[in-house]
Structure formats: structure tokens, C-alpha cells
Design a protein around this motif. Sequence first.
Motif, PDB file in Angstrom:
ATOM      1  N   VAL A  23      22.584  63.880   7.511  1.00 15.88           N
ATOM      2  CA  VAL A  23      23.174  63.695   6.225  1.00 15.88           C
ATOM      3  C   VAL A  23      22.624  62.364   5.714  1.00 15.88           C
ATOM      4  CG1 VAL A  23      25.555  62.922   5.197  1.00 15.88           C
ATOM      5  CG2 VAL A  23      25.248  64.555   6.932  1.00 15.88           C
ATOM      6  N   ASP A  24      22.034  62.175   4.686  1.00 18.22           N
ATOM      7  CA  ASP A  24      21.253  61.277   4.197  1.00 18.22           C
ATOM      8  C   ASP A  24      21.970  59.965   4.219  1.00 18.22           C
ATOM      9  OD1 ASP A  24      22.921  61.582   2.179  1.00 18.22           O
ATOM     10  OD2 ASP A  24      21.519  61.348   0.519  1.00 18.22           O
ATOM     11  N   MET A  25      23.377  59.626   3.828  1.00 19.79           N
ATOM     12  CA  MET A  25      23.700  58.391   4.060  1.00 19.79           C
ATOM     13  C   MET A  25      24.057  57.714   5.364  1.00 19.79           C
ATOM     14  SD  MET A  25      27.792  59.302   2.890  1.00 19.79           S
ATOM     15  CE  MET A  25      27.251  60.409   1.589  1.00 19.79           C
ATOM     16  N   PHE A  26      23.704  58.700   6.532  1.00 18.71           N
ATOM     17  CA  PHE A  26      24.085  58.359   7.784  1.00 18.71           C
ATOM     18  C   PHE A  26      22.860  58.168   8.583  1.00 18.71           C
ATOM     19  CE2 PHE A  26      27.939  61.458   7.567  1.00 18.71           C
ATOM     20  CZ  PHE A  26      28.589  60.604   6.895  1.00 18.71           C
ATOM     21  N   VAL A  27      21.672  58.199   7.638  1.00 22.31           N
ATOM     22  CA  VAL A  27      20.535  58.080   8.056  1.00 22.31           C
ATOM     23  C   VAL A  27      19.677  56.758   7.770  1.00 22.31           C
ATOM     24  CG1 VAL A  27      17.848  58.879   8.382  1.00 22.31           C
ATOM     25  CG2 VAL A  27      19.929  60.697   8.273  1.00 22.31           C
ATOM     26  N   THR A  28      19.937  56.502   6.360  1.00 22.45           N
ATOM     27  CA  THR A  28      19.632  55.280   5.754  1.00 22.45           C
ATOM     28  C   THR A  28      20.652  54.622   4.718  1.00 22.45           C
ATOM     29  OG1 THR A  28      17.850  54.094   4.576  1.00 22.45           O
ATOM     30  CG2 THR A  28      17.846  56.566   4.249  1.00 22.45           C
ATOM     31  N   SER A  29      20.715  53.473   4.576  1.00 24.82           N
ATOM     32  CA  SER A  29      21.646  52.861   3.393  1.00 24.82           C
ATOM     33  C   SER A  29      20.938  52.752   2.042  1.00 24.82           C
ATOM     34  CB  SER A  29      22.081  51.408   3.776  1.00 24.82           C
ATOM     35  OG  SER A  29      21.231  50.679   4.427  1.00 24.82           O
ATOM     36  N   GLU A  30      19.536  53.010   2.132  1.00 21.60           N
ATOM     37  CA  GLU A  30      18.817  53.062   0.911  1.00 21.60           C
ATOM     38  C   GLU A  30      19.006  54.397   0.138  1.00 21.60           C
ATOM     39  OE1 GLU A  30      14.638  52.656   2.066  1.00 21.60           O
ATOM     40  OE2 GLU A  30      15.080  51.140   3.610  1.00 21.60           O
ATOM     41  N   LYS A  31      18.905  54.187  -1.267  1.00 24.16           N
ATOM     42  CA  LYS A  31      19.263  55.376  -2.123  1.00 24.16           C
ATOM     43  C   LYS A  31      17.897  56.028  -2.368  1.00 24.16           C
ATOM     44  CE  LYS A  31      23.542  54.569  -2.418  1.00 24.16           C
ATOM     45  NZ  LYS A  31      24.674  55.366  -2.090  1.00 24.16           N
ATOM     46  N   ARG A  32      17.443  57.073  -1.655  1.00 23.63           N
ATOM     47  CA  ARG A  32      16.424  57.657  -1.708  1.00 23.63           C
ATOM     48  C   ARG A  32      16.042  59.094  -0.893  1.00 23.63           C
ATOM     49  NH1 ARG A  32      13.759  57.205   3.016  1.00 23.63           N
ATOM     50  NH2 ARG A  32      13.875  55.254   4.505  1.00 23.63           N
ATOM     51  N   THR A  33      15.261  59.591  -1.190  1.00 22.12           N
ATOM     52  CA  THR A  33      15.034  61.033  -0.364  1.00 22.12           C
ATOM     53  C   THR A  33      14.922  60.678   1.024  1.00 22.12           C
ATOM     54  OG1 THR A  33      14.173  62.303  -2.193  1.00 22.12           O
ATOM     55  CG2 THR A  33      13.700  63.228  -0.105  1.00 22.12           C
ATOM     56  N   GLU A  43      23.337  66.557  -0.625  1.00 21.52           N
ATOM     57  CA  GLU A  43      21.881  66.059  -0.458  1.00 21.52           C
ATOM     58  C   GLU A  43      21.218  66.519   0.701  1.00 21.52           C
ATOM     59  OE1 GLU A  43      20.574  63.978  -2.809  1.00 21.52           O
ATOM     60  OE2 GLU A  43      22.516  64.013  -4.020  1.00 21.52           O
ATOM     61  N   ARG A  44      19.784  66.675   0.503  1.00 23.26           N
ATOM     62  CA  ARG A  44      19.174  67.467   1.422  1.00 23.26           C
ATOM     63  C   ARG A  44      17.774  66.566   1.816  1.00 23.26           C
ATOM     64  NH1 ARG A  44      19.407  74.004   0.572  1.00 23.26           N
ATOM     65  NH2 ARG A  44      21.529  73.918   0.265  1.00 23.26           N
ATOM     66  N   PHE A  45      17.586  66.567   2.936  1.00 27.60           N
ATOM     67  CA  PHE A  45      16.170  65.970   3.484  1.00 27.60           C
ATOM     68  C   PHE A  45      15.003  66.735   2.415  1.00 27.60           C
ATOM     69  CE2 PHE A  45      16.341  64.084   8.001  1.00 27.60           C
ATOM     70  CZ  PHE A  45      17.628  63.711   7.970  1.00 27.60           C
ATOM     71  N   GLY A  46      14.101  65.871   2.322  1.00 27.19           N
ATOM     72  CA  GLY A  46      12.958  66.334   1.636  1.00 27.19           C
ATOM     73  C   GLY A  46      12.252  67.260   2.266  1.00 27.19           C
ATOM     74  N   ASP A  47      12.097  67.369   3.690  1.00 26.62           N
ATOM     75  CA  ASP A  47      11.416  68.263   4.534  1.00 26.62           C
ATOM     76  C   ASP A  47      12.089  68.721   5.612  1.00 26.62           C
ATOM     77  OD1 ASP A  47      11.782  65.805   5.951  1.00 26.62           O
ATOM     78  OD2 ASP A  47       9.859  65.771   6.481  1.00 26.62           O
ATOM     79  N   LEU A  48      13.679  68.939   5.433  1.00 30.19           N
ATOM     80  CA  LEU A  48      14.511  69.654   6.202  1.00 30.19           C
ATOM     81  C   LEU A  48      15.907  70.004   5.608  1.00 30.19           C
ATOM     82  CD1 LEU A  48      14.761  70.651   9.359  1.00 30.19           C
ATOM     83  CD2 LEU A  48      15.669  68.209   9.809  1.00 30.19           C
ATOM     84  N   SER A  49      15.828  71.161   4.786  1.00 29.18           N
ATOM     85  CA  SER A  49      16.797  71.433   3.733  1.00 29.18           C
ATOM     86  C   SER A  49      17.557  72.561   4.244  1.00 29.18           C
ATOM     87  CB  SER A  49      16.331  71.660   2.496  1.00 29.18           C
ATOM     88  OG  SER A  49      15.354  72.795   2.501  1.00 29.18           O
ATOM     89  N   SER A  50      17.302  73.285   5.308  1.00 33.55           N
ATOM     90  CA  SER A  50      17.941  74.368   5.932  1.00 33.55           C
ATOM     91  C   SER A  50      17.717  74.652   7.344  1.00 33.55           C
ATOM     92  CB  SER A  50      17.857  75.761   4.857  1.00 33.55           C
ATOM     93  OG  SER A  50      16.567  76.122   5.468  1.00 33.55           O
TER      94      SER A  50
END
Length: 313
Positions: A226-236, A269-276
Motif C-alpha cells: 500500500v503506497d501510503m504505508f511505503v512512503t509519505s511522498e505523493k508519488r508512484t 493505488e498500485r505500485f508502478g511495477d507490482l500491480s497484481s
Amino acid sequence: MSKVFDAHCDALLKLWEDRTLRFARGDERLQVSLPEMKRGNVHIQVFDVWVPTEHKGARAYRSAMEMIKIFHQQVAVPPVTAIYSRGDLEQCVLKEKKGAILFIEGGHPLGHDLGNLHELYRMGVRGIGLTWNIRNQLADGCLQPSPRGLTLFGRQVVREMNRLGMMVDVSHLAEPGFWEVLELSSTPVIASHSNTRKLCDHPRNLTDQQIRALIEKDSVMGLTFVDMFVTSEKRTVWIDDLLRHLDHVCALGGLDHVAFGSDFDGTVERFGDLSSAGEYQRLVNALLKHFKEDEVKKIMFENWLRVFQNVLQ
């Protein structure tokens, strides 16, 4: 291709909300489906029942049962085997079968009735995340203001889960409850889908002190996508961002206590290189650039296998 054991996904919620979806057929709206599990070499997947928190009392319990019915009708059917025991788990591994394990995310469907826990167990549930983000009858979630620890009923539930051989999941649990669970539980616990707060300061993530405590208890934490638990930056967000969390856990001595709990189908939201789930081998290949092959096997499969074998009966 390395085998994958993923300790958290919300595919059941999507299958429940949209009855036109079919797990076996696959659909681009599903991040976890049978075709995606095959493509990503996901051998064992935990499927969570998450009941929307506006569902209260008997309605919450009924909603949970509806999702459990979908699990048995759509997911845990050949070629996927339902895992209810240590023996089932070991047979899946031995015979190279795909396995599905049923969890509840958030204890609110239990109400205040220990009998509901026994019925959920009878229906195949083998793990419970005690809370979601807010307060329920068991404990306070990680986003609850001024959180408290376990309720009396929550303590009863943990003890009974220990007796039954169920996985106690502390992801989403507020810190006071986390520490009470670690003291109370007679078996290793898990944090099925949590990252490190050192690298991303979010209440859903675990502090270094919490991670060390899990290691001490021979428990396992699953890093989540989950993006918001990986980085606090608003980006992919990318796999390399996740690997920084993995490196941090390993630096704390956690190589034998870290794995993955993707939270696929539980986030927009999905990772840029890990979406499923079908793209899991991209993560495996990234790990092989930084870790030995036997270490990658631990992280991808064996660490979860060990702790589930230690708890399931």
C-alpha cells in the motif's frame, strides 16, 4: 520461479460487492484471482473477510458469513485447496498444490459473543486481525484517538484463539493492544500487512521496538504494497521503495521474521511495477539481486510457512 506465500488480500470483499466477478475466471478488476496466482506462482494465499464498519451487530456477522460462503463456493475449490490445519498446510507444500487460508480482518463481526468465534472457526476461519483502524469490541485500532488496549472480551478472544490454534494478527491494532497481545498470547503472532514506521511514519506501521518484539516472539511481519504505508511522498511507488523497508527489518535481525502481505484488492493505488499477484516474480527477481537464493525463499515462503505450522493444529 520462487514460490510465494502472501498473508493478506481482500479479493473476497470485491467478490462480495460485485457478484458478476468470478475468482476462477479472473478479471482485470481482481488483483488476486486464480489466473493471477498461477502467473505469479502464488502457492498459498490468505483471503481476508473485511466487513465494512458501518455494518453492526448481527448484520456484521451475516456479512462475514456471506463472504465466507463465497470463499467456499468460488475460491477454495479445485485446483485450490482450503487449509484448515497444519496437516493441510504441509500436504499443500508436499504436493505442490495451491492453498487458501481464511481470515477475518477486524473483530467486529464477533459482537460480544465467544460463540461467534467458535462458529467462524467451524466455518474455516483460521486467523483474525483483532481490529481494523477504529475501536471495536476487542480493542482499539491504530487510528483511534487516545487508544486503549484490549477489552476483557478481547483478552478472552486471544486466549481462545490460542487454544483453537488460530493466528492472532496485530496489523491495524493500536500500540497498547499490540503490547498486551504479545504478553498474553501463548503462541507466535503475526502482523500480516504492516511496514516500518522508521521509513514511513504512519500509525499503521510498526516501530523498531515493535519489530524487535515480534522477532523475540518468533513471529513474522508481512510487508504490504500500500503506497501510503511505503512512503509519505505523493508519488508512484516502486519495488525499490518496498525493499528499503525489507532492508530495515533485516538490519534489526529480522531476516527470519519478515515476509509479504500484499493487501491486493484492498487499495486503489498500485505500485508502478507490482500491480497484481501475477507480477510477484518481479519482486522475486528484485530480491535475488540483493539476497542469496535461500534467503529469498525464506522471505517469499518459508517464514510464513514456519509460523503457520507453529500455530495451526
